[in-house]
Design an enzyme around this catalytic site. Structure first.
Site, short mmCIF file in Angstrom:
data_model
loop_
_atom_site.label_atom_id
_atom_site.label_comp_id
_atom_site.label_asym_id
_atom_site.label_seq_id
_atom_site.Cartn_x
_atom_site.Cartn_y
_atom_site.Cartn_z
N GLY A 63 -75.19 -39.86 75.53
CA GLY A 63 -73.69 -40.01 75.21
C GLY A 63 -73.36 -41.69 74.98
CD GLU B 25 -71.76 -41.27 81.93
OE1 GLU B 25 -72.53 -41.41 80.89
OE2 GLU B 25 -71.88 -40.61 82.74
CG ASP B 26 -70.57 -40.21 77.61
OD1 ASP B 26 -70.67 -40.14 79.16
OD2 ASP B 26 -71.19 -39.16 77.01
CE LYS C 145 -62.20 -35.36 78.50
NZ LYS C 145 -62.93 -34.14 78.26
CB ILE D 187 -63.10 -36.27 72.58
CG1 ILE D 187 -63.78 -36.68 74.12
CG2 ILE D 187 -61.63 -36.34 72.76
CD1 ILE D 187 -63.88 -38.08 74.12
CG ASP E 190 -73.12 -33.29 73.23
OD1 ASP E 190 -72.63 -34.22 74.29
OD2 ASP E 190 -73.80 -32.66 73.36
NE ARG F 201 -68.43 -45.32 60.34
CZ ARG F 201 -68.96 -46.69 60.24
NH1 ARG F 201 -68.22 -47.73 60.38
NH2 ARG F 201 -70.20 -46.95 59.62
P1 IMP Z 1 -68.16 -35.13 85.04
O1 IMP Z 1 -69.42 -35.15 85.77
O2 IMP Z 1 -67.43 -34.00 85.08
O3 IMP Z 1 -67.64 -36.62 85.15
O4 IMP Z 1 -68.90 -35.11 83.50
C1 IMP Z 1 -69.34 -36.17 82.88
C2 IMP Z 1 -70.24 -35.70 81.63
O5 IMP Z 1 -69.52 -34.61 80.93
C3 IMP Z 1 -70.14 -36.84 80.52
O6 IMP Z 1 -71.37 -37.91 80.91
C4 IMP Z 1 -70.36 -36.30 78.91
O7 IMP Z 1 -71.54 -35.91 78.92
C5 IMP Z 1 -69.67 -34.80 79.40
N1 IMP Z 1 -68.23 -34.63 78.96
C6 IMP Z 1 -67.07 -34.54 79.63
N2 IMP Z 1 -66.03 -34.37 78.79
C7 IMP Z 1 -66.54 -34.61 77.55
C8 IMP Z 1 -65.96 -34.41 76.27
O8 IMP Z 1 -64.67 -34.34 76.10
N3 IMP Z 1 -66.69 -34.44 75.26
C9 IMP Z 1 -68.02 -34.62 75.33
N4 IMP Z 1 -68.48 -34.72 76.71
C10 IMP Z 1 -68.01 -34.51 77.65
#
Ligand code: IMP
Length: 179
Positions: A49, A103-104, A135, A157, A163, A172
């Site tokens: 990501g 990180e994304d 978030k 998103i 993705d 973009r």
């Molecule tokens: P966490 O462990 O719940 O913080 O999840 C993080 C990972 O979930 C990110 O690195 C993304 O790969 C994925 N992710 C979380 N929210 C989204 C979103 O809105 N769109 C796409 N991928 C997301």
């Protein structure tokens, strides 16, 4: 202008245009340039990501630094641990080094917390987090996020590397799901 895209069963609308993303990425890069001068940090970009964010961020950095790419491979753990994400692709010795995770998006924060624990076990000097998006309402763990380009609500998103089921990374701009 708002644009609608379709990915599989979902419809998405333009949410953050490229120009706004790049402005915030530049702002974060300036903070990093200031904080990381003289530290020769190792940026660890978490694939897939964060590839666009990493690229744009690195282009705005003018300090001596290194960048490397890692993946978090999901596999089924024991019934007590559930899904476990294992760090793969880290070939550098990070002991005594300043590491910045790129990180994304931080959603619940569980992925990031686990990654930090894994890295801390390798005795780095310090580990910082640079994320494109957070978030805040969904955070489930205590996490100090050093650099966040943008905070967003709970919407799902895609775009700019993120993705939906493998699709949508190429756009973009960032799009939010509408239904
Ligand atoms: P966490 O462990 O719940 O913080 O999840 C993080 C990972 O979930 C990110 O690195 C993304 O790969 C994925 N992710 C979380 N929210 C989204 C979103 O809105 N769109 C796409 N991928 C997301």
């Amino acid at each position: 202008m708002q644009q609608t895209i379709h990915i599989k069963d979902k419809r998405f609308r333009t949410f953050i245009p490229e120009a706004d993303i790049l402005r915030e990425v530049r702002r974060v890069a300036e903070e990093i340039n200031r904080d990381m001068a003289g530290k020769n940090p190792l940026f660890l970009s978490v694939l897939n990501g964060s590839f666009m964010f990493t690229s744009d961020l690195m282009k705005c950095l003018d300090i001596p630094c290194e960048v490397s790419f890692v993946k978090l491979a999901s596999y089924e753990g024991t019934s007590s641990t559930g899904k476990v994400k294992e760090l793969v692709g880290l070939n550098e010795d990070i002991s005594g080094r300043t590491v910045v995770i790129v990180e994304d998006i931080v959603d619940t924060g569980l992925t990031m917390k686990r990654l930090i624990e894994t890295l801390e076990a390798k005795s780095p000097k310090e580990v910082r987090i640079a994320t494109l998006l957070v978030k805040p309402e969904k955070l489930q763990v205590k996490l100090h996020i050093d650099y966040a380009a943008m905070e967003i609500p709970n919407d799902f998103i895609v775009g700019y590397g993120l993705d939906y089921d493998g699709l949508g990374r190429n756009y973009r701009d960032i799009y939010a799901v509408t239904d």
